[in-house]
Every structure is written in C-alpha cells, then in structure tokens.
Motif scaffolding. Structure first.
Motif, PDB file in Angstrom:
ATOM      1  N   LYS A  64       0.837  -1.190   0.000  1.00 32.83           N
ATOM      2  CA  LYS A  64       0.000   0.000   0.000  1.00 32.83           C
ATOM      3  C   LYS A  64       0.875   1.244   0.000  1.00 32.83           C
ATOM      4  CE  LYS A  64      -3.812  -2.205   2.496  1.00 32.83           C
ATOM      5  NZ  LYS A  64      -4.680  -2.166   3.709  1.00 32.83           N
ATOM      6  N   SER A  66       1.062   5.620   0.202  1.00 31.14           N
ATOM      7  CA  SER A  66       0.393   6.845   0.635  1.00 31.14           C
ATOM      8  C   SER A  66       1.394   7.999   0.659  1.00 31.14           C
ATOM      9  CB  SER A  66      -0.231   6.639   2.031  1.00 31.14           C
ATOM     10  OG  SER A  66       0.799   6.372   2.985  1.00 31.14           O
ATOM     11  N   ARG A  68      -2.185   9.261  -1.436  1.00 31.35           N
ATOM     12  CA  ARG A  68      -2.699   8.927  -2.758  1.00 31.35           C
ATOM     13  C   ARG A  68      -2.607  10.096  -3.730  1.00 31.35           C
ATOM     14  NH1 ARG A  68      -6.050   4.284  -3.186  1.00 31.35           N
ATOM     15  NH2 ARG A  68      -6.163   3.115  -1.224  1.00 31.35           N
ATOM     16  N   ASP A 158       0.233   8.525 -13.557  1.00 31.12           N
ATOM     17  CA  ASP A 158       0.091   8.014 -12.204  1.00 31.12           C
ATOM     18  C   ASP A 158       1.142   6.943 -11.921  1.00 31.12           C
ATOM     19  OD1 ASP A 158      -0.961   6.138 -13.906  1.00 31.12           O
ATOM     20  OD2 ASP A 158      -2.932   6.023 -12.958  1.00 31.12           O
ATOM     21  N   SER A 160       2.208   3.221  -9.536  1.00 36.78           N
ATOM     22  CA  SER A 160       1.863   2.101  -8.658  1.00 36.78           C
ATOM     23  C   SER A 160       3.151   1.395  -8.263  1.00 36.78           C
ATOM     24  CB  SER A 160       0.907   1.116  -9.340  1.00 36.78           C
ATOM     25  OG  SER A 160       1.523   0.517 -10.466  1.00 36.78           O
ATOM     26  N   SER A 177       0.182  -2.382  -5.664  1.00 40.30           N
ATOM     27  CA  SER A 177      -0.408  -1.391  -4.765  1.00 40.30           C
ATOM     28  C   SER A 177      -1.555  -0.639  -5.422  1.00 40.30           C
ATOM     29  CB  SER A 177       0.666  -0.375  -4.356  1.00 40.30           C
ATOM     30  OG  SER A 177       0.895   0.557  -5.414  1.00 40.30           O
ATOM     31  N   ASN A 178      -2.156   0.230  -4.638  1.00 41.24           N
ATOM     32  CA  ASN A 178      -3.104   1.222  -5.138  1.00 41.24           C
ATOM     33  C   ASN A 178      -2.366   2.220  -6.021  1.00 41.24           C
ATOM     34  OD1 ASN A 178      -1.993   1.762  -2.330  1.00 41.24           O
ATOM     35  ND2 ASN A 178      -2.576   3.846  -2.953  1.00 41.24           N
ATOM     36  N   HIS A 179      -3.120   2.997  -6.797  1.00 36.79           N
ATOM     37  CA  HIS A 179      -2.536   4.010  -7.666  1.00 36.79           C
ATOM     38  C   HIS A 179      -2.433   5.343  -6.924  1.00 36.79           C
ATOM     39  CE1 HIS A 179      -4.050   1.759 -11.526  1.00 36.79           C
ATOM     40  NE2 HIS A 179      -3.376   0.986 -10.692  1.00 36.79           N
ATOM     41  N   ILE A 180      -1.360   6.084  -7.197  1.00 39.25           N
ATOM     42  CA  ILE A 180      -1.240   7.438  -6.668  1.00 39.25           C
ATOM     43  C   ILE A 180      -0.851   8.357  -7.819  1.00 39.25           C
ATOM     44  CG2 ILE A 180      -0.544   6.584  -4.390  1.00 39.25           C
ATOM     45  CD1 ILE A 180       2.290   7.434  -5.023  1.00 39.25           C
TER      46      ILE A 180
END
Length: 631
Positions: A64, A66, A68, A158, A160, A177-180
């Motif tokens: 994960k 952060s 985001r 973006d 990841s 992971s999530n995208h930021i």
C-alpha cells in the motif's frame, strides 16, 4: 622537452603501425569505461529481466502506498511511504515503481533473446526505479513486514508499486499497490535555460503533458519587478518509432510528454529577468509553473567578472537510495549539491556529454532534469553530445556502438536546445563575454576534410581575440591528451586519430584550453604541441600563447576511471575523484582556473594566465600569420 617528444613518438608509432588497429580500438572502448576488457558500471534498470516476469499474485502479500494525491500545493516532488506485508519473505524480494500505474498494459515490442519465439511476455516495461524490500529493515526476512520510502517526481502519469520475489533475474509478481498521482500530472516543469544563437537571446525549454491540441504554450517574462511580456513557444516530441533500438523502443520506452521552447529576445546585458512557463487551455484558463529568474549574458567582449563551470559525465542518482546497487554514478549528487550551494558564484554551465546515462530507459531523463533543475532553471546549461546520448550501430554516429541504448541522440537533441545549425549535428559556438567557446561533437567525424572539421576551423578563426581573448575548445571524448588506463594500454593517450587533425588548428588559432569528458577522472596537461610541453611553468602562465592546455574533467559523477601506470611526463596534476572546473575571467588579461572536488567544494588544482593582446598576436611555431618583405 625533446625526451618527452621522443618517448611519445615511439608509443604513438607503435599503436599506429597498422590501419586495422584503429577499427579494433573503436570497437574496444565503445563505452569508454573499460578496465582492460572488463566493463565497469551498468545501468541499474538493465539488470532487471522484466520480460521473464511471471504472475504469482497471492492474498498473503500486500503493498500500500500513501499519500494517494501528491503535489496538492504545487510541489513537483514528494516522498511516498510504501508499506508491504509478505507471508513468504526472502532476501531477494524487491519493489518496483511503475508509471503509468497500469504497467501490464504496455505494448510489447520484440526484445531479441528475451524469450523463445512466439512467446508473449507478461510485462513489457521496466520500472522507473526499484528498491530491495530489506533496504531499510534487515529484519524483513523474519517478519515479512517493512516500510519503504520513495521520492517521486511529477512525470505526467500516475504511479503504482509492485512487489516481486525471485530477484531481478527471475521476477515473480506477488502484489500490486493502489494508484497514486500528482494533482496536475501535466504541469509545466523542469525549465532548461540555454543561450540562443545571439548573445542577447535566452531560450527556455520545458517539459509538460500538454499537446498543442490541448493547450498553447508560452513564457511570461521581463525585468524583475517590472511589467512582464509573453513570448510564444514551439512544441516537439518523439515516438517509440523514433528510437533506433532497445531498450529505448522496448522495455525502456516511456511516453516522453512534450517539450516546449521559447526564445526570449533583445535582452539587456547583465540584467536580472524573471520568467514562468504557462499554458492556455482550450477553456481559456491558465496553467502556470513556478516563478524563476536568470541573469542575461554580458555583451561579447565586455569586461566584467565572468565565471564558467565545466564538467562531464555526471549522470543521475536517487536521493531515496533506489537503483544504486550497481554504484553506477556515485558522485552525481555530490556534484549537483556543490553547484546548487554555489549557485550565486558562477554564471554559465557546460555539461560536456553523458548527461543521465539513461542508456535507453527514457524515464531517467525526467529524473535527471529534476535533479539539476535548481541549476539549469537559473543558469544557461550548455551541453555537448556524448556516447551515451548518441552512439548506436548504423545510425550515422562515428562510433558503431550501442552506448545510447537505442536513443541515437533523439532525447538530447529534443529535450535540450543548443545554438547549432542542425541539432542532429551537435557542434556549435557560443559567446559569454570575454569567452568564445567552440563545442565539438566527438560522436561525429572531426577529421580533416569532414564537415565538422570545417566548422571547428571557422569557429576558432571567428574569435576576435582583442575583445574575446579566452578561446576554449570542448569535446566529449578526449581528442587531446589523457593518462587514462585504457589509452595507456593502446599507447595513444587519446581517442584514436583524436589530435592528429586538430592540433594544428589549436596551434594556429592559439586555443587557450581544451576540455574533455568521457574519462572519469581529472587531469591537467601542460601547454603542449606535438606531444611536447612548450612551457615549464605549472601554476602561472604569461606571455606568448605557444601551446594549448588540455584538461580532462570527466569526474562529474559516474564511476571513476583509473590512470595508467606509465609516467606521462606531460601530465601536471591527476585526481581520481569527482569534481568540476571553474574558470574566472577578471578582465581581458587575467584568468583564474580552479579544479574543485565535489565532496567538499574546495580547490585542489589551480593556475592563472596573465597576458596582453600582443601576446596572442605573437608568432609561434605553426601559428604565424603570413608576412611579406616588400613595404
């Protein structure tokens, strides 16, 4: 003096005894970074066998990132925290940063030798950086838990993060992971100043995500504290098809965005200007960059304090520690930081080839422009073409090697402006007050009779030495003299055929100093002509210009190059360390030369030149104007 010339002549005769020796030498030090036959240093991203990746996603692993959303207050760089858990940890687990975030959607171009014919790889794009999972926590292999910190820059897409096991040779993707992303991924960034074709023009080139169909680029600029004006900008880019080979058109390819160049004209000399880049969107709204400033050039020949920085082969490095397992460019950040700290004490920069060492990994050019942004946004940042920018087989480069990783000059020629007639032929001249610079392109033929040779002679001949007494020659490869180890093995102490054609031009036009990179160390050679020192002084030169001082200043940051064990008696000072040169012209008669280490910014080698105009005019061997007896 005669002994020096005799020893050198014997060595050169030995290495030149057959015509075939030249082609073998060209092949041998394609990269210019060899110790004997063993190549030192490797682009870190090239160590990843990304084509061999297999999907092994599992619920027992997670990653994960952060925050985001990045850059909410206009920042173009942010630190990101990545937390990962893995029930089956191993010491070769690593985390790759991918951008765009959907990295498995990239187009797969054929990669010779990567897979068996007919197989389609799972992944076709390299990460922009990576770290081993145990980078900051050696207990990771016991707990399966760790936190990594990455510094990201705005790169128009973006991001990841992906967790791999199996090491770099056999990567297995176990978690994504999530995208930021940055608040405005397309923002105008990383301005690069360069002198135009006239002393009163400054060019501004920057990168954005806006095509000309989306927004109109321009620069708002003017005297500091006064009404600002707008100047339009042209827009360029390039495609995967513009690349000559892999990895630039395969795993290293990444959309480069758009490059905009504006010409700020009719500048007053020695005047501070402010500027910012802008884009007018189709809905009429404006997108702005940060506010920057620069000081315009002095009028050619003007007497004032003028300070020049010169170095080569700096490369880039990551402040978060990623990618540096190969120790590829260990001095890069030190050089960058010293120049940022000393920003108020110099006026113009010459980076003479081998900029980021991207070697076909396009993302690394963004990383480089971000690293040197405080410098090139405030000072004219003049570049030369190096082998890691240009060379590729069957592409017109003089050296038939793959050092550019398939870039074949396209990125340097598009991302940076130089006042050349044709940027694909990277030779040009430029003035800075009392200095006249002739920048050669060592990746194209420079020998007598070539197009570039004619340019070099014209450039040297055009210097008005009464107004611009300090005549400087620059090339990436060592076309003069170097005590580097591989040159010593060959016995030439130069690039093959380097000075044979050019030394008569340096002598005829009385070139003061010739600078080179390519060899990753520092060395100063005596004033020399035809392999013979012509001045016994070491710290102060005065009177007639009877030979050119040659300087290797390739220790900008990339891995260092050893010196030969042979006693090169024409060598005055050697330093196997990272550093750069600063030249200070006080007036038309006085010049100070300083070599500074990047580690502390202190001076370790220096000399001065004092002379009058008549000393430049004086007749010297092979440097006399024709005369006649009749009156």
């Amino acid at each position: 003096m005669k002994f020096i010339a005799l020893v050198f002549a014997v060595i050169v005769t030995f290495v030149s005894s057959s015509s075939s020796s030249y082609s073998s030498v060209i092949r041998k030090h394609s990269d210019g970074k060899e110790k004997g036959r063993v190549v030192v240093g490797e682009q870190p991203l090239s160590k990843i066998a990304i084509h061999k990746t297999v999907a092994a996603l599992r619920r027992s692993a997670s990653i994960k990132a952060s925050p985001r959303l990045l850059g909410t207050h206009g920042e173009d760089t942010e630190w990101v925290e990545v937390r990962l858990q893995n029930a089956q940890p191993s010491e070769d687990d690593w985390v790759g940063v991918f951008s765009p975030a959907k990295f498995n959607e990239s187009i797969c171009e054929p990669e010779p030798g990567a897979l068996d014919e007919g197989e389609t790889p799972y992944l076709c794009t390299a990460p922009i950086k990576y770290k081993y999972a145990n980078f900051s926590n050696l207990n990771y292999t016991n707990t399966g838990k760790t936190t990594l910190k990455f510094q990201l820059i705005n790169q128009r897409a973006d991001f990841s993060f992906a967790l791999f096991t199996g090491g770099l040779d056999n990567p297995k993707l176990v978690a994504v992971s999530n995208h930021i992303s940055f608040a405005n991924p397309k923002a105008p960034l990383y301005p690069r100043l360069a002198q135009g074709k006239s002393w009163d023009i400054m060019t501004v080139t920057w990168t954005s995500g806006y095509s000309i169909d989306e927004a109109v680029p321009f620069v708002e600029w003017g005297w500091k504290g006064y009404t600002q004006i707008y100047s339009p900008a042209g827009t360029l880019t390039f495609s995967r098809g513009s690349m000559c080979g892999g990895p630039a058109r395969t795993v290293g390819w990444r959309d480069p965005g758009f490059f905009h160049t504006s010409f700020l004209k009719d500048l007053w000399p020695n005047t501070v200007y402010t500027y910012r880049m802008g884009h007018i969107l189709s809905n009429g709204s404006y997108v702005w960059s940060k506010l920057y400033s620069f000081k315009s050039s002095p009028y050619p020949g003007q007497e004032s304090l003028q300070r020049v920085i010169i170095f080569g082969d700096m490369g880039k490095a990551e402040r978060d520690g990623s990618n540096e397992y190969a120790d590829y460019q260990p001095g890069s950040l030190n050089t960058t930081d010293r120049l940022i700290e000393d920003l108020d004490n110099y006026d113009i920069v010459f980076h003479i080839g081998d900029l980021p060492y991207a070697n076909g990994y396009i993302s690394q050019w963004d990383q480089f422009t971000a690293q040197v942004d405080p410098i090139q946004s405030a000072k004219a940042y003049m570049i030369a073409s190096g082998n890691h920018e240009r060379d590729w087989p069957n592409s017109g480069s003089f050296y038939d090697t793959n050092d550019s990783g398939g870039e074949c000059g396209v990125l340097a020629e598009t991302m940076y402006y130089v006042p050349a007639e044709n940027r694909a032929k990277f030779w040009y001249e430029t003035d800075y007050g009392m200095f006249h610079f002739c920048i050669a392109d060592s990746e194209h033929d420079w020998r007598e009779g070539s197009e570039q040779y004619k340019f070099i002679e014209k450039c040297l001949a055009s210097a008005d030495r009464q107004k611009q007494p300090w005549l400087i020659f620059v090339a990436h490869r060592v076309l003069g003299y170097s005590s580097n180890s591989w040159y010593g093995l060959e016995g030439s102490f130069e690039e093959p055929m380097g000075r044979e054609s050019l030394q008569k031009l340096w002598q005829k036009y009385k070139v003061d100093i010739a600078f080179y990179g390519h060899v990753h160390n520092y060395e100063r050679i005596c004033p020399i002509y035809q392999n013979q020192c012509v001045n016994s002084e070491k710290s102060h030169y005065s009177g007639t210009v009877n030979g050119t001082i040659h300087v290797v200043v390739g220790g900008g940051g990339s891995h260092l190059s050893d010196f030969t064990t042979i006693d090169t008696v024409w060598s005055i000072y050697k330093d196997l360390d990272f550093g750069f040169v600063k030249m200070t012209a006080f007036n038309r008669s006085s010049l100070l030369f300083e070599y500074k280490k990047s580690s502390d910014g202190e001076v370790y080698d220096s000399f001065t030149i004092s002379r009058d105009y008549r000393d430049v005019l004086a007749c010297v061997h092979d440097g006399c104007e024709p005369t006649t007896l009749p009156t």
